[in-house]
Design an enzyme around this catalytic site. Structure first.
Site, PDB file in Angstrom:
ATOM      1  N   SER A 184       0.855  -1.187   0.000  1.00 16.42           N
ATOM      2  CA  SER A 184       0.000   0.000   0.000  1.00 16.42           C
ATOM      3  C   SER A 184       0.890   1.235   0.000  1.00 16.42           C
ATOM      4  O   SER A 184       2.031   1.193   0.482  1.00 16.42           O
ATOM      5  CB  SER A 184      -0.896   0.015   1.247  1.00 16.42           C
TER       6      SER A 184
ATOM      7  N   TYR B 244      -1.399  -0.895  10.501  1.00 12.93           N
ATOM      8  CA  TYR B 244      -1.604  -1.156   9.078  1.00 12.93           C
ATOM      9  C   TYR B 244      -0.457  -0.592   8.250  1.00 12.93           C
ATOM     10  O   TYR B 244       0.115  -1.285   7.399  1.00 12.93           O
ATOM     11  CB  TYR B 244      -2.931  -0.555   8.618  1.00 12.93           C
TER      12      TYR B 244
END
Length: 279
Positions: free
Chosen positions: A150, A163
């Site tokens: 990501s 995350y």
């Protein structure tokens, strides 16, 4: 780009294993690879969705699609998954590690068990599955191994601390595997989307986690990944979206203090009175 597709991946008659395949990027990878002639092994917890998608893709493209219902947030998931595909007589030629989820909120307020599950799926499952399959993939001398990272992995992300850190791990880990696999015929790549229109934000519980950035579609993200893999010399990682690339690399021009404060302003709740949910 001249010469970019002269060494395109041939997926016909081969089998691609895709995790997190019941929706979002995983389902889009399944649709696009089935259209390119790949048989599929689709892995997720929601068996009903997998079976429905498998039926659609088989009918549309004449490929074999095996739905595998499995929770990957468990110890040894890679060995369990490898044993299951072997039991079914499936020879895996490519792997797309897409399964994952995020939590949103200040770290000291997060549920410890949920954080352990997040690390288990976003980090340990990627390592476990990569380790279980990379040996045979290298031996075959073809195919791809894609780990979905990501743009959150390019800087610290307050309100999504675990995350962001997990995706930073996936990015670094996969780029190292890219170097280790050079000359084997296996194409290894980390894919870093930005905010994408998937069920990710339903699980997180709020679109505030997108930081106010424009969302891409799953189709655009997967098309970016497959185009990069088809290059003569695929890169160790690719970021989907021009603005996402600017944001990821622009942070290198500022101090770490400046970057983390800027990201905090972007990722903080738009409505602080609204209760935070991370399902």
């Amino acid at each position: 780009m001249a010469g970019a597709t002269v060494n395109a991946v041939d997926y016909r008659g081969r089998t691609t294993l895709i995790t997190g395949a019941s929706s979002g990027l995983g389902a889009e990878f399944a649709r696009r690879l089935a259209a390119r002639g790949s048989d599929l092994a689709l892995v997720a917890r929601r068996g009903d969705r997998l079976k429905a998608l498998a039926g659609q893709l088989s009918a549309a493209h004449g490929v074999k699609v095996e739905p595998i219902t499995m929770d990957l947030a468990v110890d040894g998931c890679g060995e369990l998954l490898a044993a299951e595909v072997e039991r079914r007589g499936i020879t895996v030629s490519s792997v797309i590690n897409n399964a994952g989820f995020g939590t949103y909120g200040r770290f000291h307020e997060e549920d410890p068990q949920r954080l352990r599950q997040e690390v288990g799926l976003d980090v340990m499952a990627v390592v476990d599955i990569s380790r279980a399959f990379i040996g045979p993939l290298r031996s075959r001398g073809e195919g791809v191994l894609v780990n979905v990272a990501s743009v959150a992995g390019y800087q610290p992300v307050p309100n999504m601390a675990v995350y962001g850190a997990g995706k930073a791990f996936v990015l670094s880990f996969t780029e190292a595997l890219w170097q280790e696999s050079r000359g084997t015929g296996l194409r290894v790549m980390a894919l870093s989307p930005g905010a994408t229109k998937t069920e990710f934000f339903d699980v997180v519980g709020t679109e505030d986690a997108a930081g106010g950035t424009r969302m891409q579609s799953s189709e655009v993200v997967v098309r970016t990944a497959l185009k990069a893999l088809d290059r003569r010399n695929p890169p160790p990682s690719v970021i989907s979206g021009g603005m996402n690339r600017v944001m990821a690399f622009g942070g290198r021009l500022a101090s770490r203090r400046t970057v983390v404060r800027m990201v905090d302003r972007m990722s903080s709740p738009r409505n602080p009175s609204k209760s935070r949910a991370s399902a």
